[in-house]
Write a protein that holds these residues in place. Structure first.
Motif, PDB file in Angstrom:
ATOM      1  N   GLY A  37       0.944  -1.688   0.341  1.00  0.00           N
ATOM      2  CA  GLY A  37       0.268   0.155   0.111  1.00  0.00           C
ATOM      3  C   GLY A  37       1.207   0.997   0.337  1.00  0.00           C
ATOM      4  O   GLY A  37       1.816   1.042  -0.450  1.00  0.00           O
ATOM      5  N   GLN A  38       0.317   2.016   0.803  1.00  0.00           N
ATOM      6  CA  GLN A  38       1.425   3.761   0.621  1.00  0.00           C
ATOM      7  C   GLN A  38       2.688   3.828   1.855  1.00  0.00           C
ATOM      8  O   GLN A  38       2.848   4.382   1.253  1.00  0.00           O
ATOM      9  CB  GLN A  38      -0.124   4.419   1.437  1.00  0.00           C
ATOM     10  N   GLN A  39       2.603   2.462   2.297  1.00  0.00           N
ATOM     11  CA  GLN A  39       4.026   2.223   2.751  1.00  0.00           C
ATOM     12  C   GLN A  39       5.528   1.263   1.748  1.00  0.00           C
ATOM     13  O   GLN A  39       5.831   1.130   2.435  1.00  0.00           O
ATOM     14  CB  GLN A  39       4.137   2.218   3.750  1.00  0.00           C
ATOM     15  N   VAL A  86      -0.558   0.741  10.617  1.00  0.00           N
ATOM     16  CA  VAL A  86      -0.956   0.524   9.010  1.00  0.00           C
ATOM     17  C   VAL A  86      -0.312  -1.088   8.511  1.00  0.00           C
ATOM     18  O   VAL A  86       0.352  -1.921   9.127  1.00  0.00           O
ATOM     19  CB  VAL A  86       0.685   1.052   8.544  1.00  0.00           C
ATOM     20  N   GLY A  87      -1.277  -1.316   7.249  1.00  0.00           N
ATOM     21  CA  GLY A  87      -0.899  -2.787   6.645  1.00  0.00           C
ATOM     22  C   GLY A  87      -2.326  -3.546   7.258  1.00  0.00           C
ATOM     23  O   GLY A  87      -2.222  -4.641   6.928  1.00  0.00           O
TER      24      GLY A  87
HETATM   25 MG   LIG Z   1       0.304   0.059   4.275  1.00  0.00          MG
END
Ligand SMILES: [Mg+2]
Ligand SMILES: Nc1ncnc2c1ncn2[C@@H]1O[C@H](COP(=O)(O)OP(=O)(O)OP(=O)(O)O)[C@@H](O)[C@H]1O
Length: 113
Positions: A37-39, A86-87
């Motif tokens: 994703g965004q990370q 996150v995640g």
């Molecule tokens: Mg993420």
């Protein structure tokens, strides 16, 4: 009808499965997938250096349900699959044109119960 597709942490799948069973959702498709994703697959928040994109193991759960169940399912997924970090994953909702039970030829709502 809608398809609810949830991409979740593998370790949260068992709890989700049990909760879905409790509300009468029996038909589902589960796949082991990898994604980011965004990370970009980094576990935690990074800044500064560039790093390689990593793919993390996730579980994809797909279920086709009547429209009126969608909100409840979203809540169940959020309740059982969130660790507040996150995640945790994502839920996608798609319109479904039709469904057919191969054995009987039943279609539409009758085919997804
Ligand atoms: Mg993420
Ligand atoms: N836009 C997207 N399209 C398709 N799959 C996605 C998308 N965003 C995330 N995924 C899938 O969901 C998984 C989990 O994503 P993740 O929860 O890390 O999203 P995020 O946007 O980075 O949010 P967070 O900041 O909470 O981590 C990914 O590994 C990937 O498989």
């Amino acid at each position: 009808m809608k398809k609810v597709e949830a991409i979740i942490r593998p370790e949260t799948f068992r709890a989700l499965r049990e909760m879905l069973e409790d509300v009468g959702i029996n038909g589902l498709t589960v796949s082991e997938v990898a994604g980011c994703g965004q990370q970009k697959g980094q576990q935690g928040l990074f800044r500064g250096n560039t790093f390689e994109i990593k793919l993390l193991p996730k579980v994809k759960v797909e279920m086709v349900v009547e429209d009126e169940f969608v909100d409840e399912i979203i809540h169940i997924i959020q309740d059982t699959c969130s660790t507040n970090t996150v995640g945790d994953g994502k839920i996608f909702i798609y319109p479904v044109e039709n469904a057919i039970r191969i054995r009987t030829g039943e279609s539409g709502k009758k085919a997804i119960v």
